[in-house]
Motif scaffolding. Structure first.
Motif, PDB file in Angstrom:
ATOM      1  N   ALA A 263       0.835  -1.207   0.000  1.00 34.68           N
ATOM      2  CA  ALA A 263       0.000   0.000   0.000  1.00 34.68           C
ATOM      3  C   ALA A 263       0.871   1.259   0.000  1.00 34.68           C
ATOM      4  CB  ALA A 263      -0.941  -0.015   1.213  1.00 34.68           C
ATOM      5  N   MET A 264       2.045   1.185   0.647  1.00 35.26           N
ATOM      6  CA  MET A 264       3.009   2.303   0.600  1.00 35.26           C
ATOM      7  C   MET A 264       3.437   2.555  -0.851  1.00 35.26           C
ATOM      8  SD  MET A 264       3.960   3.582   3.626  1.00 35.26           S
ATOM      9  CE  MET A 264       4.015   3.123   5.372  1.00 35.26           C
ATOM     10  N   VAL A 265       3.685   1.465  -1.575  1.00 34.48           N
ATOM     11  CA  VAL A 265       4.094   1.578  -2.981  1.00 34.48           C
ATOM     12  C   VAL A 265       2.958   2.199  -3.794  1.00 34.48           C
ATOM     13  CG1 VAL A 265       4.794   0.287  -5.042  1.00 34.48           C
ATOM     14  CG2 VAL A 265       5.637  -0.414  -2.769  1.00 34.48           C
TER      15      VAL A 265
ATOM     16  N   ARG B  60       0.426   4.116  -2.771  1.00 34.73           N
ATOM     17  CA  ARG B  60       0.212   5.533  -2.451  1.00 34.73           C
ATOM     18  C   ARG B  60       1.247   6.399  -3.155  1.00 34.73           C
ATOM     19  NH1 ARG B  60      -3.864   7.691   0.729  1.00 34.73           N
ATOM     20  NH2 ARG B  60      -3.353   6.250   2.402  1.00 34.73           N
ATOM     21  N   ARG B  61       2.500   5.982  -3.110  1.00 32.45           N
ATOM     22  CA  ARG B  61       3.549   6.781  -3.738  1.00 32.45           C
ATOM     23  C   ARG B  61       3.297   6.903  -5.249  1.00 32.45           C
ATOM     24  NH1 ARG B  61       7.426  10.687  -2.338  1.00 32.45           N
ATOM     25  NH2 ARG B  61       8.436  11.070  -4.315  1.00 32.45           N
TER      26      ARG B  61
ATOM     27  N   LYS C 149       0.395   9.343  -5.846  1.00 31.33           N
ATOM     28  CA  LYS C 149       0.730  10.751  -5.604  1.00 31.33           C
ATOM     29  C   LYS C 149       1.774  11.260  -6.595  1.00 31.33           C
ATOM     30  CE  LYS C 149      -2.072  11.605  -2.286  1.00 31.33           C
ATOM     31  NZ  LYS C 149      -3.102  12.670  -2.416  1.00 31.33           N
ATOM     32  N   GLN C 150       2.678  10.368  -7.014  1.00 29.34           N
ATOM     33  CA  GLN C 150       3.752  10.789  -7.912  1.00 29.34           C
ATOM     34  C   GLN C 150       3.259  10.925  -9.349  1.00 29.34           C
ATOM     35  OE1 GLN C 150       7.274   8.449  -7.100  1.00 29.34           O
ATOM     36  NE2 GLN C 150       8.272   9.078  -8.991  1.00 29.34           N
TER      37      GLN C 150
ATOM     38  N   SER D 133      -5.523   1.825   3.601  1.00 33.57           N
ATOM     39  CA  SER D 133      -5.640   2.691   2.434  1.00 33.57           C
ATOM     40  C   SER D 133      -4.259   2.885   1.810  1.00 33.57           C
ATOM     41  CB  SER D 133      -6.249   4.036   2.795  1.00 33.57           C
ATOM     42  OG  SER D 133      -5.338   4.829   3.521  1.00 33.57           O
TER      43      SER D 133
ATOM     44  N   ASN E  73      15.002   3.994  -1.887  1.00 34.71           N
ATOM     45  CA  ASN E  73      14.989   5.396  -2.305  1.00 34.71           C
ATOM     46  C   ASN E  73      13.869   5.674  -3.291  1.00 34.71           C
ATOM     47  OD1 ASN E  73      17.187   6.156  -0.763  1.00 34.71           O
ATOM     48  ND2 ASN E  73      18.632   5.439  -2.312  1.00 34.71           N
ATOM     49  N   ASP E  74      13.462   4.658  -4.046  1.00 34.65           N
ATOM     50  CA  ASP E  74      12.455   4.848  -5.087  1.00 34.65           C
ATOM     51  C   ASP E  74      11.506   3.659  -5.034  1.00 34.65           C
ATOM     52  OD1 ASP E  74      10.951   5.192  -7.370  1.00 34.65           O
ATOM     53  OD2 ASP E  74      12.662   5.219  -8.752  1.00 34.65           O
ATOM     54  N   LEU E  75      10.245   3.928  -4.773  1.00 34.61           N
ATOM     55  CA  LEU E  75       9.277   2.826  -4.640  1.00 34.61           C
ATOM     56  C   LEU E  75       8.537   2.532  -5.931  1.00 34.61           C
ATOM     57  CD1 LEU E  75       7.456   3.141  -1.181  1.00 34.61           C
ATOM     58  CD2 LEU E  75       9.189   1.499  -1.930  1.00 34.61           C
ATOM     59  N   THR E  76       8.727   3.343  -6.963  1.00 32.03           N
ATOM     60  CA  THR E  76       7.876   3.166  -8.145  1.00 32.03           C
ATOM     61  C   THR E  76       8.616   2.599  -9.351  1.00 32.03           C
ATOM     62  OG1 THR E  76       8.199   5.509  -8.643  1.00 32.03           O
ATOM     63  CG2 THR E  76       6.188   4.907  -7.464  1.00 32.03           C
TER      64      THR E  76
END
Ligand SMILES: [Zn+2]
Lengths: 140, 374
Positions: free
Chosen positions: B141-143, B145-146, B149-150, B194, B246-249
């Motif tokens: 879910a952290m991934v 959300r990022r 938003k990104q 969420s 450093n980068d989740l996406t």
């Protein structure tokens, strides 16, 4: 004696992580810095993951940070969290560089947080544990 | 390596709730079916590669499985990469076969978290339970959300993944969850963590699956009825915990796919189906980007616009994937890729030459790619 499952689980009190939690009891947030290559990081380790040397010291953080991402728990995954939902966990990036997962508190609507927004440290004692948490930074 | 090794047989158990069955029993049934599909006897098997059960990690898993089948393979092992182990095992088996060190390899997996214990799915993530940061779903879910938003990925676009999986699962008689889902129903459900709702989560499933691998030459000699060539494979390990990346996406999926495409001499446009690991809705969106099916950040739009439908640009998870067919970590994606190439899938796409399969494990810590086709 086993801890009451309705209380927050105790953190790892082994020698590697203990300085982090001991510092929180003194109202401080600390991270590790490598004396060899200057790399700053969390969680605590025995060797630096960049240069592999063991020359590490704990350093106090300013408490200024930004929010990389976050989630809001509406469903509790365990006894301890039943009375706490909804609560927020965010990935916090300290201005010194280290990142870790912590709680974001003092937010009326956590769905309205923004990535990269400024945060500041707020240590709270919860179920007897001093926990370094974060709240939105007050605009100056 | 291209085309030197084939998948000679595939087998599975039922998927869903299989109370009273041990993981060993499920593996034996799956392997029995795979050997039958290949038309060979077990005595030819001299390599056995096992992805161990998520819910019951143990010692010497590969050897216990071999014992249950009366095998004394030259190479016997359990591969520890979570869901990424499926392609890890296939890659390693391919090296053994190509090097001439083994004749016939069996790759297998089973688990029974639905009937036995699903505790491993909601476990604390290292030293983070004090913060309430528990359950693998939260890291995914952290991934998500990022990414939202990104790049502006929306809840509706996330929902396009379970809607697609459920549509395909509904017409797959082997699927565990055969109930269609429309986007409004998806959006009406409350958040669990969420930005995830119930339908963003993989199923919890009992079941087993197995593959029989050998050289293309050996398959011809043995008269294997319908071998499917392995054209390429790749791997990439992200390794770090989600909160430390450093980068989740962007993930090592890009590295893994580049390796597989190079080996196969093919690119994304040559793929006719994609079976992309979808333990959570965000994962195939990022995989589509990292594999080059669409630009970085455009994955949400790409799936919302219908590219992954059965008549879309790249039909994806045509048997339902982890969100509908079975939550099994990975091997069902390989089985469906094979069926699509053989032309025997429940939701058969027309004129399939090549299928690409992704696997991954942990919270995107491991990744593997497989390209099969003729
Ligand atoms: Zn260092």
């Amino acid at each position: 004696m086993d801890r009451d499952p309705s209380l927050l689980p105790l953190p790892d009190d082994g020698p590697v992580q203990r300085p982090f939690w001991d510092a929180a009891k003194d109202g401080k947030l600390v991270f590790q810095r490598c004396q060899n290559c200057n790399h700053a990081f969390l969680p605590g380790r025995e060797e630096c993951p960049r240069c592999l040397k063991p020359d590490l010291v704990w350093e106090e953080a300013s408490g200024r940070a930004t929010l990389y991402s976050w989630v809001v728990y509406y469903r509790p995954y365990g006894e301890a969290y039943k009375s706490r939902v909804p609560y927020t966990v965010g990935i916090v990036v300290l201005e010194e560089g280290p990142r870790f997962a912590s709680n974001i508190v003092d937010v009326a609507d956590p769905e309205a947080l923004e990535i990269d927004q400024p945060l500041e440290l707020k240590i709270e004692v919860d179920d007897g544990i001093a926990i370094p948490r974060f709240k939105p930074a007050v605009a100056v | 390596m291209r085309g030197k090794v084939v998948i000679a047989g595939m087998g599975q158990t039922k998927f869903g709730s299989l109370p009273g069955r041990t993981t060993i029993s499920l593996v034996v049934e799956a392997v029995r079916n795979a050997l039958e599909d290949a038309g060979i006897e077990k005595d030819l098997v001299d390599a056995l590669l096992v992805k161990p059960p998520t819910s019951l990690p143990g010692m010497m898993t590969g050897q216990k499985v071999a014992e249950a089948m009366g095998l004394k393979p030259k190479f016997g092992m359990a591969w520890d990469q979570g869901g990424g182990a499926v392609t890890g095992c296939i890659s390693y088996a391919s090296f053994l076969i190509e090097a001439g060190l083994c004749d016939v390899a069996v790759v297998t997996f089973s688990d029974n978290p639905k009937s036995f214990s699903a505790a491993s799915y909601s476990a604390a993530l290292g030293d983070t339970a004090t913060f309430g940061y528990v359950a693998a779903a939260a890291s995914y879910a952290m991934v998500a959300r990022r990414h939202m938003k990104q790049f502006g990925t929306t809840e509706r676009q996330l929902g396009a993944i379970p809607v697609n999986g459920r549509r395909n699962g509904t017409t797959n008689p082997n699927a565990q969850l055969r109930v269609p889902l429309d986007i409004d129903e998806y959006l009406e459900k409350p958040f669990l963590i969420s930005p995830f709702r119930r339908d963003d989560f993989a199923l919890v499933s009992d079941g087993g699956a197995a593959l029989v691998l050998m050289s293309a030459e050996r398959a011809k000699q043995l008269g294997v009825p319908d071998p499917v060539p392995i054209l390429g494979f790749g791997a990439g390990q992200e390794s770090w915990n989600v909160e430390l990346r450093n980068d989740l996406t962007t993930t090592m999926a890009a590295t893994s796919a580049a390796m597989a495409f190079q080996m196969a001499g093919l690119g994304p446009r040559d793929m006719d189906t994609a079976q992309l690991y979808d333990c959570f809705s965000i994962v195939p969106i990022i995989t589509l980007e990292d594999y080059g099916f669409c630009a970085k950040g455009h994955g949400g739009r790409y799936v919302e616009e219908g590219a992954i439908g059965l008549d879309g640009e790249i039909p994806m998870n045509t048997a339902g994937g982890l969100l509908s067919e079975t939550g099994m970590p990975g091997m069902q994606m390989v089985l469906e890729g094979i069926r699509q190439v053989r032309g025997t899938a429940a939701n058969q796409v027309k004129n399939v030459r090549n299928s690409i399969i992704s696997t991954q494990g942990g919270i995107m810590q491991t990744h593997g790619t497989l390209i099969i086709g003729r």
